[in-house]
Design a protein around this motif. Structure first.
Motif, PDB file in Angstrom:
ATOM      1  N   SER A   1     -67.231   5.771  14.944  1.00  0.00           N
ATOM      2  CA  SER A   1     -66.555   7.071  14.843  1.00  0.00           C
ATOM      3  C   SER A   1     -66.204   7.614  16.223  1.00  0.00           C
ATOM      4  CB  SER A   1     -67.444   8.075  14.095  1.00  0.00           C
ATOM      5  OG  SER A   1     -67.642   7.668  12.754  1.00  0.00           O
ATOM      6  N   GLN A   2     -67.104   7.440  17.170  1.00  0.00           N
ATOM      7  CA  GLN A   2     -66.831   7.897  18.533  1.00  0.00           C
ATOM      8  C   GLN A   2     -65.674   7.112  19.140  1.00  0.00           C
ATOM      9  OE1 GLN A   2     -68.332  10.521  20.093  1.00  0.00           O
ATOM     10  NE2 GLN A   2     -66.732  10.201  21.627  1.00  0.00           N
ATOM     11  N   ALA A   3     -65.630   5.814  18.865  1.00  0.00           N
ATOM     12  CA  ALA A   3     -64.543   4.981  19.394  1.00  0.00           C
ATOM     13  C   ALA A   3     -63.190   5.434  18.854  1.00  0.00           C
ATOM     14  CB  ALA A   3     -64.795   3.516  19.032  1.00  0.00           C
ATOM     15  N   VAL A   4     -63.141   5.744  17.564  1.00  0.00           N
ATOM     16  CA  VAL A   4     -61.875   6.177  16.962  1.00  0.00           C
ATOM     17  C   VAL A   4     -61.451   7.537  17.515  1.00  0.00           C
ATOM     18  CG1 VAL A   4     -60.800   6.900  14.793  1.00  0.00           C
ATOM     19  CG2 VAL A   4     -62.085   4.773  14.888  1.00  0.00           C
ATOM     20  N   LYS A   5     -62.408   8.405  17.807  1.00  0.00           N
ATOM     21  CA  LYS A   5     -62.066   9.698  18.413  1.00  0.00           C
ATOM     22  C   LYS A   5     -61.393   9.496  19.767  1.00  0.00           C
ATOM     23  CE  LYS A   5     -65.724  12.435  16.222  1.00  0.00           C
ATOM     24  NZ  LYS A   5     -66.984  13.196  16.451  1.00  0.00           N
ATOM     25  N   VAL A   6     -61.894   8.525  20.541  1.00  0.00           N
ATOM     26  CA  VAL A   6     -61.289   8.228  21.839  1.00  0.00           C
ATOM     27  C   VAL A   6     -59.866   7.699  21.643  1.00  0.00           C
ATOM     28  CG1 VAL A   6     -61.429   6.815  23.910  1.00  0.00           C
ATOM     29  CG2 VAL A   6     -63.519   7.768  22.916  1.00  0.00           C
ATOM     30  N   LEU A   7     -59.694   6.785  20.702  1.00  0.00           N
ATOM     31  CA  LEU A   7     -58.366   6.233  20.440  1.00  0.00           C
ATOM     32  C   LEU A   7     -57.405   7.314  19.967  1.00  0.00           C
ATOM     33  CD1 LEU A   7     -59.454   2.917  18.679  1.00  0.00           C
ATOM     34  CD2 LEU A   7     -58.442   3.137  20.952  1.00  0.00           C
ATOM     35  N   GLU A   8     -57.900   8.250  19.183  1.00  0.00           N
ATOM     36  CA  GLU A   8     -57.044   9.357  18.733  1.00  0.00           C
ATOM     37  C   GLU A   8     -56.618  10.209  19.919  1.00  0.00           C
ATOM     38  OE1 GLU A   8     -57.034  12.426  15.002  1.00  0.00           O
ATOM     39  OE2 GLU A   8     -58.932  12.153  16.066  1.00  0.00           O
ATOM     40  N   ASP A   9     -57.527  10.450  20.853  1.00  0.00           N
ATOM     41  CA  ASP A   9     -57.217  11.263  22.028  1.00  0.00           C
ATOM     42  C   ASP A   9     -56.144  10.626  22.898  1.00  0.00           C
ATOM     43  OD1 ASP A   9     -58.992  13.225  21.321  1.00  0.00           O
ATOM     44  OD2 ASP A   9     -60.613  12.535  22.624  1.00  0.00           O
ATOM     45  N   ILE A  10     -56.072   9.299  22.910  1.00  0.00           N
ATOM     46  CA  ILE A  10     -55.084   8.650  23.773  1.00  0.00           C
ATOM     47  C   ILE A  10     -53.808   8.289  23.026  1.00  0.00           C
ATOM     48  CG2 ILE A  10     -56.809   7.778  25.374  1.00  0.00           C
ATOM     49  CD1 ILE A  10     -56.683   5.090  24.084  1.00  0.00           C
ATOM     50  N   GLY A  11     -53.682   8.753  21.779  1.00  0.00           N
ATOM     51  CA  GLY A  11     -52.393   8.645  21.108  1.00  0.00           C
ATOM     52  C   GLY A  11     -52.304   7.811  19.857  1.00  0.00           C
ATOM     53  N   TYR A  12     -53.424   7.277  19.383  1.00  0.00           N
ATOM     54  CA  TYR A  12     -53.391   6.465  18.173  1.00  0.00           C
ATOM     55  C   TYR A  12     -53.498   7.350  16.926  1.00  0.00           C
ATOM     56  CZ  TYR A  12     -53.890   2.102  20.764  1.00  0.00           C
ATOM     57  OH  TYR A  12     -53.673   1.036  21.613  1.00  0.00           O
ATOM     58  N   PHE A  13     -52.813   6.927  15.869  1.00  0.00           N
ATOM     59  CA  PHE A  13     -52.955   7.558  14.564  1.00  0.00           C
ATOM     60  C   PHE A  13     -54.194   6.928  13.923  1.00  0.00           C
ATOM     61  CE2 PHE A  13     -52.189   7.672   9.964  1.00  0.00           C
ATOM     62  CZ  PHE A  13     -51.932   9.020   9.785  1.00  0.00           C
ATOM     63  N   CYS A  14     -55.177   7.740  13.555  1.00  0.00           N
ATOM     64  CA  CYS A  14     -56.478   7.193  13.159  1.00  0.00           C
ATOM     65  C   CYS A  14     -56.870   7.585  11.738  1.00  0.00           C
ATOM     66  CB  CYS A  14     -57.558   7.677  14.130  1.00  0.00           C
ATOM     67  SG  CYS A  14     -57.295   7.130  15.834  1.00  0.00           S
ATOM     68  N   ILE A  15     -57.526   6.648  11.056  1.00  0.00           N
ATOM     69  CA  ILE A  15     -58.021   6.857   9.701  1.00  0.00           C
ATOM     70  C   ILE A  15     -59.447   6.330   9.628  1.00  0.00           C
ATOM     71  CG2 ILE A  15     -57.756   6.245   7.267  1.00  0.00           C
ATOM     72  CD1 ILE A  15     -54.819   6.039   7.660  1.00  0.00           C
ATOM     73  N   ASP A  16     -60.316   7.091   8.965  1.00  0.00           N
ATOM     74  CA  ASP A  16     -61.717   6.698   8.850  1.00  0.00           C
ATOM     75  C   ASP A  16     -61.995   6.079   7.484  1.00  0.00           C
ATOM     76  OD1 ASP A  16     -64.405   6.363   9.188  1.00  0.00           O
ATOM     77  OD2 ASP A  16     -64.919   8.484   8.988  1.00  0.00           O
ATOM     78  N   ASN A  17     -62.611   4.896   7.502  1.00  0.00           N
ATOM     79  CA  ASN A  17     -63.132   4.231   6.308  1.00  0.00           C
ATOM     80  C   ASN A  17     -62.062   3.960   5.245  1.00  0.00           C
ATOM     81  OD1 ASN A  17     -65.220   2.982   4.953  1.00  0.00           O
ATOM     82  ND2 ASN A  17     -65.831   4.829   3.849  1.00  0.00           N
ATOM     83  N   LEU A  18     -60.985   3.340   5.652  1.00  0.00           N
ATOM     84  CA  LEU A  18     -59.963   2.919   4.697  1.00  0.00           C
ATOM     85  C   LEU A  18     -60.413   1.618   4.028  1.00  0.00           C
ATOM     86  CD1 LEU A  18     -57.028   3.487   3.660  1.00  0.00           C
ATOM     87  CD2 LEU A  18     -56.270   1.822   5.372  1.00  0.00           C
TER      88      LEU A  18
END
Length: 302
Positions: free
Chosen positions: A18-35
Motif C-alpha cells: 500500500s505504501q508503494a502504491v501511494k508513492v507511485l500515485e504521487d509521481i503520476g500513476y493511476f492506482c487501484i488497490d486489490n483488483l
C-alpha cells in the motif's frame, strides 16, 4: 503517444504494498488497490482504448483476493497476448519483521484468521513462490525506512510528466478567525508594528504600497525577513528530499489584513525569485473592513 504500461504490485501481506502504491500515485500513476486478477486484462484493455488519459497504471493484486488471486497466471498470460507492457513488483520482508508489523498494528493476517501469524506467513510464501519467480523487481522492506522505499521507487519509475517537485502555498490569515487546518508551517507576525493603529493605514490592506513600506520600515521586520527566508530556504530542499510534494506556509496576524498579508506577499516574491513553484492566498482579507487594496506580487507578475 506514450505506450501504456502497467505495474502490478504484489507480494507478502504487511510488506508495504500500500505504501508503494501511494508513492507511485504521487509521481503520476493511476492506482487501484486489490483488483481481482481475473479483471486485470479487461481493465488494461479499457485503459489502452482510453488513449493518453491513462498511460501509466499501478495496481495491487494480492492474497486478499482469495480464490480470485489464483487466476493471476492466466491474467498475465492474457496480458502478454494483448501485447500489454507490464512489470511485476514483488514486495517482501523477513518473517520476524512481518510478525512484528502485524503485532504492532493488531491486524489479522488474511491466511491466519483463526491461527498463528507465522502459519499464515508460511502459507502465503508457498502460494506466492511462483509469482515471485516471475517478478521483474523484488523489494525487501525488512530494513527499509519509508523514505528509502520512496527513493527506490521514484528512481525506477519516475515519469517525465513535466511535474515539478515540491509545490508551496503561502497563506495569510487572522488568528481571530482560526488557524488554517492544513498548514504545515505557521508563522506568527503579530510582534511586527501594526498599521491598524495608524489612522491613515487602518482600512488599507497589506498589499497597498504605503502600508507595505510602513511595515518594512522597521529594523525588526528586516531582521525577521532575513532569518525567516533563510529558514524556509533551508527547509524546502530537505522536505523535498524526504518526499514531501506539497507545503503550506501560513502567516498570521490578528485580523489577516495588514502584517500577515504584507509578509505573505514578501515570502511569495522571495520563493518565486528562487524558482519555487509557489502560489499565494489571503484567506481572511475579505473578512475585514478594507477600503483600499492593491495587486500583490502575484498580480504584478501576471
Amino acid at each position: 503517444m506514450d505506450q501504456f504500461h502497467l505495474i502490478i504490485v504484489t507480494g507478502m501481506s504487511g510488506a508495504g504494498k500500500s505504501q508503494a502504491v501511494k508513492v507511485l500515485e504521487d509521481i503520476g500513476y493511476f492506482c487501484i488497490d486489490n483488483l481481482p486478477p481475473v479483471l486485470i486484462p479487461k481493465f488494461a484493455e479499457l485503459c489502452v482504448k482510453g488513449g493518453e488519459r491513462v498511460r501509466h497504471v499501478a495496481l495491487i493484486a494480492d492474497i486478499r483476493g482469495g480464490q480470485f488471486f489464483d487466476a493471476m497466471s492466466q491474467a498475465l498470460q492474457e496480458l502478454r497476448k494483448q501485447g500489454v507492457s507490464y512489470e511485476i513488483v514483488f514486495m517482501e520482508a523477513s518473517d520476524k519483521v512481518l510478525i512484528n508489523r502485524y503485532k504492532e498494528t493488531r491486524r489479522v493476517h488474511p491466511l491466519a484468521l483463526h491461527g498463528r501469524i507465522s502459519q499464515g506467513i508460511a502459507e502465503e510464501r508457498k502460494r506466492l513462490a511462483t509469482l515471485r519467480e516471475q517478478a521483474d523487481f523484488i523489494i525487501d522492506t525488512s530494513s527499509l525506512k519509508t523514505s528509502q522505499l520512496r527513493d527506490i521507487l521514484r528512481k525506477r519509475y519516475a515519469l517525465n510528466t513535466g511535474r515539478k517537485g515540491l509545490t508551496v502555498t503561502v497563506v495569510s490569515f487572522g488568528f481571530k478567525h482560526g488557524m488554517p487546518i492544513d498548514a504545515d508551517i505557521v508563522d506568527d507576525v503579530r510582534f511586527l508594528p501594526n498599521p491598524y493603529y495608524v489612522e491613515e493605514y487602518r482600512h488599507k490592506s497589506g498589499r497597498v504600497p504605503v502600508v507595505r513600506d510602513y511595515v518594512q520600515s522597521f529594523q525588526v521586520t528586516q531582521t525577521f525577513k532575513e532569518k525567516w527566508f533563510d529558514m524556509i530556504d533551508f527547509l524546502l530542499p530537505n522536505y523535498e528530499r524526504e518526499g514531501k510534494s506539497q507545503l503550506v506556509i501560513a502567516v498570521g496576524c490578528t485580523g489577516g489584513m495588514h502584517r500577515s498579508v504584507c509578509m505573505a506577499e514578501e515570502m511569495y516574491r522571495h520563493l518565486k525569485e528562487t524558482g519555487v513553484d509557489v502560489s499565494i492566498e489571503h484567506r481572511d482579507l475579505a473578512k475585514n473592513d478594507v477600503e483600499e487594496d492593491a495587486p500583490g506580487y502575484e498580480g504584478e507578475d501576471a
